[in-house]
Motif scaffolding. Structure first.
Motif, PDB file in Angstrom:
ATOM      1  N   ASP A 337       2.640  -7.218   0.122  1.00  0.00           N
ATOM      2  CA  ASP A 337       2.322  -5.915  -0.453  1.00  0.00           C
ATOM      3  C   ASP A 337       2.566  -4.884   0.647  1.00  0.00           C
ATOM      4  OD1 ASP A 337       0.787  -3.506  -1.107  1.00  0.00           O
ATOM      5  OD2 ASP A 337      -0.016  -4.652  -2.786  1.00  0.00           O
ATOM      6  N   HIS A 340      -0.514  -2.808   1.637  1.00  0.00           N
ATOM      7  CA  HIS A 340      -1.530  -3.592   2.341  1.00  0.00           C
ATOM      8  C   HIS A 340      -1.113  -3.891   3.793  1.00  0.00           C
ATOM      9  CE1 HIS A 340      -3.037  -5.374  -1.768  1.00  0.00           C
ATOM     10  NE2 HIS A 340      -3.132  -4.066  -1.701  1.00  0.00           N
ATOM     11  N   ASP A 387      -7.018   0.293   1.225  1.00  0.00           N
ATOM     12  CA  ASP A 387      -6.096  -0.110   0.166  1.00  0.00           C
ATOM     13  C   ASP A 387      -5.955   1.029  -0.834  1.00  0.00           C
ATOM     14  OD1 ASP A 387      -4.553  -1.451  -1.610  1.00  0.00           O
ATOM     15  OD2 ASP A 387      -6.110  -2.831  -2.293  1.00  0.00           O
ATOM     16  N   HIS A 389      -3.100   2.862  -2.898  1.00  0.00           N
ATOM     17  CA  HIS A 389      -1.689   2.894  -3.285  1.00  0.00           C
ATOM     18  C   HIS A 389      -1.238   4.325  -3.575  1.00  0.00           C
ATOM     19  CE1 HIS A 389      -1.946  -1.538  -4.857  1.00  0.00           C
ATOM     20  NE2 HIS A 389      -2.481  -1.383  -3.657  1.00  0.00           N
ATOM     21  N   SER A 450      -7.682   0.858  -3.782  1.00  0.00           N
ATOM     22  CA  SER A 450      -6.906   0.583  -4.990  1.00  0.00           C
ATOM     23  C   SER A 450      -7.276  -0.702  -5.722  1.00  0.00           C
ATOM     24  CB  SER A 450      -5.427   0.522  -4.643  1.00  0.00           C
ATOM     25  OG  SER A 450      -5.002   1.766  -4.181  1.00  0.00           O
ATOM     26  N   ASP A 451      -7.660  -1.709  -5.021  1.00  0.00           N
ATOM     27  CA  ASP A 451      -7.856  -2.962  -5.722  1.00  0.00           C
ATOM     28  C   ASP A 451      -9.268  -3.189  -6.238  1.00  0.00           C
ATOM     29  OD1 ASP A 451      -5.270  -3.633  -5.846  1.00  0.00           O
ATOM     30  OD2 ASP A 451      -5.285  -4.833  -4.044  1.00  0.00           O
TER      31      ASP A 451
HETATM   32 ZN   LIG Z   1      -3.819  -2.983  -3.261  1.00  0.00          ZN
END
Ligand SMILES: [Zn+2]
Ligand SMILES: [Zn+2]
Length: 554
Positions: A337, A340, A387, A389, A450-451
């Motif tokens: 990613d 990341h 994280d 994005h 983001s996650d």
């Molecule tokens: Zn992410």
């Protein structure tokens, strides 16, 4: 923002999507025009223009965009051609992506295939023109319909797509990917925020397989489901570990039923235990799952190293794989990613940095394990371990990093999945409401990573009547444009006027967001160093005390 509830969207977005579908449709005359223009014009330009226009307006759009191919068109000019419903609210990204897309796009290799894709899409549903918008909004929307936002580029070695919705059944993900012009895609195989899920339905499975054949997606190579955020295979608690493993294995079995061979998941977190024991638990769970399956390849995703998550340093992923018996190694993979790995600290921007990242990957893991990529820019700076994005080219990675990626021969044939933000404020609400909302919206979208925090967001209903949560809608045309943008980087000279213009334009669009996160990061570093100094001071004091006491004791 991904997943079943993202497309179980608000009524407003439903309505909008159906209105769009209606706008795009498909009287025989119109679809003929569409196909003609694809043969004649640069196809992206054409499909941009198609986005939400009446035929008349579209024709105007084609002229403008056609002229724009070489000379840099300002977003506003293009915008006026395209926006109809969204006049009240246009997020910046929409503007520049519109113009970005007119810049350059790879030629469509086979216009016949393009036609077929479109005919297919039209077949799915062609809302009759006599249907009023109100009537249409009552219809259930399960997947993207009508003419795609962009047609897929054929004949490339790079398979770019996005994490699309599989709401109301995995089969819908295929159509949703066609809609945005993706040559690869990701999906959730079941709700990623619930432990209990209904089994995969036979009819969904059959349709999924049929759609993959119809639309020429190689499920074994270019479809990369994403695992649940709830699952932590490195979990220390045995009860929770069993729950995580069961859910993980269930996903792997779903893959095998769907002919999918790659399955992306987050390595998990150490928690209160040690990295060594967590790595060993993860490797054991993986080995067990590999023994219980036969064709699917679990793919470990690189992480940003936030908190106790495993997989920031490439060596941590290498350590997991080295503890899995060699007989299973052909069925273990890694997904890079870009957001990341950059947020963890790897330089992916300079060609030298990128090269040494690839070298370290080979040294610590082995390039034979590289099976997929997640393509995201980063709102947070390198080393921030956040994280967040960002849309391609607008973050701290910038377009150069993606130029490196798109021209890396070792990435050929791998699925490359966008997980970039596409939520925007709902234009159906008044400007005034939108203004007061946008502050909250910022918090929702930018302050949370983001996650994992996506889950928190998801627990709230997406649309509240007039409550606190700002209603948002998804603008999938952002992905459609980002796919073309990335594809256009293949073979582009990064020193060319064309590239520099694109780079500057995208970078400008993300400037405010980057500055905000740069500041946050610096504040955090400052706080941390103050804390360290304080602790250091305390430590010295303690030492001095001990020394004093020791003296007295003697
Ligand atoms: Zn992410
Ligand atoms: Zn990812």
């Amino acid at each position: 923002m991904f997943g079943s509830d993202s497309a179980a969207a608000s009524n407003v977005s439903k309505k909008r999507a159906i209105d769009e579908a209606q706008d795009f449709s498909s009287s025989p005359r119109r679809s003929k025009r569409t196909r003609q223009s694809i043969n004649v014009d640069d196809n992206d330009t054409d499909s941009t223009a198609l986005e939400s226009e009446t035929p008349k307006k579209r024709a105007r759009g084609i002229v403008t965009n056609g002229n724009a191919t070489k000379s840099q068109k300002k977003g506003t000019e293009v915008k006026t051609e395209v926006e109809e419903e969204d006049t009240s609210e246009i997020i910046e990204s929409k503007k520049y992506f519109k113009s970005v897309q007119t810049q350059r796009s790879p030629p469509v290799k086979d216009s016949r295939e393009v036609k077929e894709e479109q005919i297919e899409a039209e077949k799915k549903e062609t809302p009759s023109k006599s249907v009023t918008k109100k009537q249409a909004s009552k219809k259930e929307k399960t997947a993207e319909m009508a003419v795609p936002l962009n047609v897929r580029t054929k004949g490339l070695q790079m398979f770019v797509g996005a994490h699309v919705s599989a709401a109301k059944g995995v089969q819908n993900s295929v159509v949703n990917s066609v809609h945005i012009g993706g040559n690869a895609f990701a999906l959730f195989l079941k709700s990623q925020r619930k432990w209990d899920n209904p089994a995969l339905q036979d009819d969904h499975r059959e349709q999924f397989l049929k759609f993959c054949t119809d639309h020429q997606y190689d499920a074994a190579k270019h479809i990369l489901p994403h695992g649940s955020y709830l699952v932590n295979l490195a979990q220390e608690d045995t009860v929770k570990a069993k729950q995580a493993y069961d859910s993980f294995l269930d996903d792997l079995k779903r893959c095998e039923k769907l002919g999918i061979k790659l399955y992306n998941f987050h390595p998990g977190a150490v928690g209160q235990s040690t990295l060594e024991s967590a790595t060993s638990r993860l490797a054991q769970a993986l080995t067990k799952a590999l023994s219980a399956t036969s064709t699917v390849t679990p793919v470990l995703e690189t992480m940003c190293g936030h908190g106790t998550t495993i997989g920031g340093p490439l060596s941590e992923i290498g350590a997991v794989i080295s503890q899995i018996p060699k007989e299973f190694h052909s069925r273990v993979g890694v997904c890079v990613d870009t957001c990341h790995s950059f947020a963890y600290g790897y330089d992916l921007i300079s060609p030298e940095g990128f090269k040494s990242f690839m070298q370290e990957f080979d040294d610590k893991i082995g390039l034979q394990f590289l099976r997929a990529l997640h393509l995201n820019d980063s709102k947070a700076p390198r080393g921030s371990k956040r994280d967040l994005h960002a849309n391609i080219g607008t973050g701290f990675l910038g377009l150069r990093a993606f130029h490196n990626v798109m021209n890396e021969e070792r990435f050929q044939g791998l699925p490359m999945i966008l997980e970039t933000p596409i939520d925007k404020p709902d234009p159906a609400y008044s400007q005034a409401q939108a203004n007061s909302r946008s502050k909250e919206g910022d918090n929702n979208n930018s302050e949370q990573d983001s996650d994992a925090p996506k889950m928190k967001k998801k627990n709230q209903p997406k649309k509240k009547p007039l409550g606190k949560a700002p209603p948002t809608i998804e603008d999938k045309s952002i992905w459609a444009r980002e796919i073309k943008l990335l594809e256009s980087l293949i073979g582009m000279d990064p020193e060319s006027v064309e590239f520099r213009a694109l780079e500057t334009q995208l970078s400008e669009a993300g400037r405010a967001e980057r500055e905000k996160h740069q500041e946050q990061y610096e504040r955090k570093l400052e706080t941390e160093s103050k804390k360290k100094q304080k602790e250091l001071g305390k430590g010295q004091k303690n030492l001095a005390d001990m020394f004093q006491k020791g003296k007295k004791g003697k």
